[in-house]
Scaffold this motif. Sequence first.
Motif, mmCIF file in Angstrom:
data_model
loop_
_atom_site.group_PDB
_atom_site.id
_atom_site.type_symbol
_atom_site.label_atom_id
_atom_site.label_comp_id
_atom_site.label_asym_id
_atom_site.label_seq_id
_atom_site.Cartn_x
_atom_site.Cartn_y
_atom_site.Cartn_z
ATOM 1 N N GLN A 73 41.903 53.263 58.425
ATOM 2 C CA GLN A 73 41.623 51.822 58.369
ATOM 3 C C GLN A 73 42.620 51.034 59.241
ATOM 4 O O GLN A 73 42.266 50.077 59.916
ATOM 5 C CB GLN A 73 41.693 51.345 56.915
ATOM 6 C CG GLN A 73 41.337 49.870 56.755
ATOM 7 C CD GLN A 73 41.386 49.440 55.309
ATOM 8 O OE1 GLN A 73 41.840 50.179 54.421
ATOM 9 N NE2 GLN A 73 40.897 48.240 55.031
ATOM 10 N N ARG A 74 43.877 51.473 59.197
ATOM 11 C CA ARG A 74 44.898 50.800 60.016
ATOM 12 C C ARG A 74 44.559 50.910 61.494
ATOM 13 O O ARG A 74 44.709 49.942 62.258
ATOM 14 C CB ARG A 74 46.265 51.410 59.747
ATOM 15 C CG ARG A 74 47.387 50.801 60.582
ATOM 16 C CD ARG A 74 48.693 51.522 60.357
ATOM 17 N NE ARG A 74 49.743 51.007 61.246
ATOM 18 C CZ ARG A 74 50.959 51.553 61.356
ATOM 19 N NH1 ARG A 74 51.288 52.635 60.620
ATOM 20 N NH2 ARG A 74 51.841 51.019 62.192
ATOM 21 N N GLN A 77 41.490 48.584 62.307
ATOM 22 C CA GLN A 77 41.862 47.177 62.283
ATOM 23 C C GLN A 77 42.770 46.821 63.470
ATOM 24 O O GLN A 77 42.652 45.746 64.065
ATOM 25 C CB GLN A 77 42.556 46.838 60.966
ATOM 26 C CG GLN A 77 41.618 46.864 59.766
ATOM 27 C CD GLN A 77 42.359 46.578 58.474
ATOM 28 O OE1 GLN A 77 43.593 46.593 58.413
ATOM 29 N NE2 GLN A 77 41.601 46.344 57.410
ATOM 30 N N GLU A 80 40.596 46.439 66.575
ATOM 31 C CA GLU A 80 39.877 45.163 66.593
ATOM 32 C C GLU A 80 40.813 44.004 66.959
ATOM 33 O O GLU A 80 40.448 43.113 67.733
ATOM 34 C CB GLU A 80 39.233 44.917 65.227
ATOM 35 C CG GLU A 80 38.100 45.883 64.892
ATOM 36 C CD GLU A 80 37.552 45.651 63.491
ATOM 37 O OE1 GLU A 80 38.084 44.740 62.800
ATOM 38 O OE2 GLU A 80 36.614 46.351 63.089
ATOM 39 N N ARG A 81 42.026 44.043 66.395
ATOM 40 C CA ARG A 81 42.980 42.968 66.687
ATOM 41 C C ARG A 81 43.383 42.974 68.162
ATOM 42 O O ARG A 81 43.454 41.920 68.810
ATOM 43 C CB ARG A 81 44.221 43.125 65.807
ATOM 44 C CG ARG A 81 45.221 41.986 65.975
ATOM 45 C CD ARG A 81 46.406 42.135 65.057
ATOM 46 N NE ARG A 81 47.283 43.238 65.464
ATOM 47 C CZ ARG A 81 47.331 44.412 64.848
ATOM 48 N NH1 ARG A 81 46.577 44.658 63.791
ATOM 49 N NH2 ARG A 81 48.144 45.363 65.292
#
Length: 223
Positions: A73-74, A77, A80-81
């Motif tokens: 998940q990290r 994310q 995406e950032r």
Amino acid sequence: MSILLLVLAPVACRREAAAPSAEYEQAHQRFSKLYGQLLDRAFLDPQMADIEALLERVPPESLDAQSARELLQRIRQGRERMEATQQETQEAVDSAREFQDLPSSPRTEEPPPPPPPVAQEPVDAGPPDAGATAGPVEGSSASELSSGYQGCFRRGDQINVTGRGMRESWEMADRFSCRQAYPRFANQLVLVEDGRVLSVLAKSLTRLVPTAPDGGPGPDAGP
């Protein structure tokens, strides 16, 4: 018989206990190394796809299953950032480039060319000044010899022209300005007849003839 079964049950439970995941261990090591080199830019590195594939293969019953999900998940994310940040940076660069391409001042149209000049009838300035011509020529007015040509001509001797009789002659004054203005009249005589220039001839073409006591013929311009 029933006593034997109860004794073996705890041993079977210990065999089914969860174990660590080799996939997670490898993925964690590779992630730590890549992130240590690139920091947040690591989320956009192509190697991150292999790390995600390892985390997705971690068995759900593994001791590392929860850690694998959190790391996966990290990574997603973080990607995406970073993609959003990269997009914002590109938009800012494009906007700055558009601003630089704008003209610094509004363009002004070039003024139309001026209209062509209107043709005008030439103004009659009268007869040319005798002093502005190249000198006396056959047929020009004899009065210009005294009033024109910058005063560069003076009256000379009477010349006896064969077949015409005595005629007035003029010669160029011996001044530097006159020699410069009318160089071709040096050593020339201008003969006048009936108020007009009859001829311009070299002084060397005239010959002296004896002068009679009564003031007869002087220099002869004839053959």
